[in-house]
Design an enzyme around this catalytic site. Sequence first.
Site, PDB file in Angstrom:
ATOM      1  N   ASN A   1       5.872  -3.251   8.879  1.00  0.00           N
ATOM      2  CA  ASN A   1       7.181  -3.805   8.543  1.00  0.00           C
ATOM      3  C   ASN A   1       7.833  -2.850   7.550  1.00  0.00           C
ATOM      4  OD1 ASN A   1       9.371  -5.243   7.658  1.00  0.00           O
ATOM      5  ND2 ASN A   1       8.188  -6.878   6.662  1.00  0.00           N
TER       6      ASN A   1
ATOM      7  N   LYS B   1      10.732  -2.898   6.315  1.00  0.00           N
ATOM      8  CA  LYS B   1      11.695  -3.541   5.405  1.00  0.00           C
ATOM      9  C   LYS B   1      12.981  -2.706   5.332  1.00  0.00           C
ATOM     10  CE  LYS B   1       7.856  -5.822   3.177  1.00  0.00           C
ATOM     11  NZ  LYS B   1       7.276  -6.457   2.010  1.00  0.00           N
TER      12      LYS B   1
ATOM     13  N   HIS C   1       9.783 -14.164   7.422  1.00  0.00           N
ATOM     14  CA  HIS C   1       9.129 -13.406   6.349  1.00  0.00           C
ATOM     15  C   HIS C   1       9.465 -14.064   5.011  1.00  0.00           C
ATOM     16  CE1 HIS C   1       8.038 -10.204   3.612  1.00  0.00           C
ATOM     17  NE2 HIS C   1       7.289  -9.717   4.593  1.00  0.00           N
TER      18      HIS C   1
ATOM     19  N   GLU D   1      10.296 -12.891   2.291  1.00  0.00           N
ATOM     20  CA  GLU D   1      11.496 -12.336   1.644  1.00  0.00           C
ATOM     21  C   GLU D   1      12.760 -12.972   2.206  1.00  0.00           C
ATOM     22  OE1 GLU D   1      10.466  -8.237   2.287  1.00  0.00           O
ATOM     23  OE2 GLU D   1       8.801  -8.490   0.884  1.00  0.00           O
TER      24      GLU D   1
ATOM     25  N   GLU E   1       0.657 -14.212   5.031  1.00  0.00           N
ATOM     26  CA  GLU E   1       1.020 -13.289   3.947  1.00  0.00           C
ATOM     27  C   GLU E   1       1.181 -14.079   2.648  1.00  0.00           C
ATOM     28  OE1 GLU E   1       2.945  -9.442   5.599  1.00  0.00           O
ATOM     29  OE2 GLU E   1       4.533 -10.854   5.140  1.00  0.00           O
TER      30      GLU E   1
ATOM     31  N   GLY F   1       3.384  -6.400  -1.906  1.00  0.00           N
ATOM     32  CA  GLY F   1       3.945  -5.327  -2.727  1.00  0.00           C
ATOM     33  C   GLY F   1       3.408  -5.287  -4.147  1.00  0.00           C
TER      34      GLY F   1
ATOM     35  N   SER G   1      -0.348  -6.107   0.676  1.00  0.00           N
ATOM     36  CA  SER G   1      -1.045  -4.964   0.089  1.00  0.00           C
ATOM     37  C   SER G   1      -2.212  -4.457   0.942  1.00  0.00           C
ATOM     38  CB  SER G   1      -1.510  -5.286  -1.338  1.00  0.00           C
ATOM     39  OG  SER G   1      -0.392  -5.544  -2.181  1.00  0.00           O
TER      40      SER G   1
ATOM     41  N   GLY H   1       3.284  -3.554   4.916  1.00  0.00           N
ATOM     42  CA  GLY H   1       4.586  -3.164   4.361  1.00  0.00           C
ATOM     43  C   GLY H   1       4.551  -1.730   3.875  1.00  0.00           C
ATOM     44  N   GLY H   2       4.443  -1.549   2.562  1.00  0.00           N
ATOM     45  CA  GLY H   2       4.518  -0.236   1.916  1.00  0.00           C
ATOM     46  C   GLY H   2       3.695   0.849   2.590  1.00  0.00           C
TER      47      GLY H   2
END
Length: 253
Positions: A9, A11, A93, A95, A165, A171, A211, A232-233
């Site tokens: 993802n 983002k 999600h 967010e 999640e 994150g 993470s 993600g990251g």
Amino acid sequence: MRKPIIAGNWKMHKTVSESVGLCEALDRAVQDVDIEVVVCPPFTALSAVCALAMRKVKIGAQNVSIAESGAFTGEISPLMLVDVCCSYVIIGHSERRQHFGETDAMVNKKVHLALQHGLRPIVCVGESLMQRRAGETEAVVVSQTKAALAGIAQEQVPDIVIAYEPIWAIGTGETASADDANEVIGTIRKTIAEIYGQETAGRIRIQYGGSVKPDNIRELMAQPEIDGALVGGASLDLKGFTAIVRYHEQQQS
Ligand code: 13P
């Protein structure tokens, strides 16, 4: 029996040319792996990455509208996502739930609409730190799962992916322990079994997200209930995401 699925993802990161470069390189790097690999670039890059002749990597979107068309300024319809080449779409999600007021009812509407148009939803569920501290993790994920699946026919359930999640792990560098994640995902599967029966629950894929990195993916994937990861990251970087997808090649520590 359940094919593992690892999704990135991205983002709100990456320009069109950065997205194209990463997709091309990733597709080359993971071609031989027996895992479903999906990336979810920003909307602006979807057409360009869909135009690439990718052999392995599938494309997903990060959100979809609750409607097919009409006066919904700024929204993207499922028809538009299918039109470019998306096969997956992330729905609900945390967010979006936190910053854009997305409710369980909207998530459910989006899941119905996505499936109706042949898009596979990746439905996100997960508790906040406060909810975890209050011992509400199970109640939260059970209620989010039931709400997301309300009215979904049994035969459509295997087309859905659920991503557990925990919000506090997104994150932050904090991961749920592999045991904890396995247990919560087991609870999600049990909830699905209560509604649709064991056979269907045994077919739906449930990912862990929060993470995920090259150094924790192997332990997570070794858990019997965990069928993949929503990253993600670490999915923004070719080397890191390739190492995650190729986790089975890591040396046993
Ligand atoms: P991180 O991997 O950066 O924690 O993000 C997880 C996530 O939100 C994926 O959807």
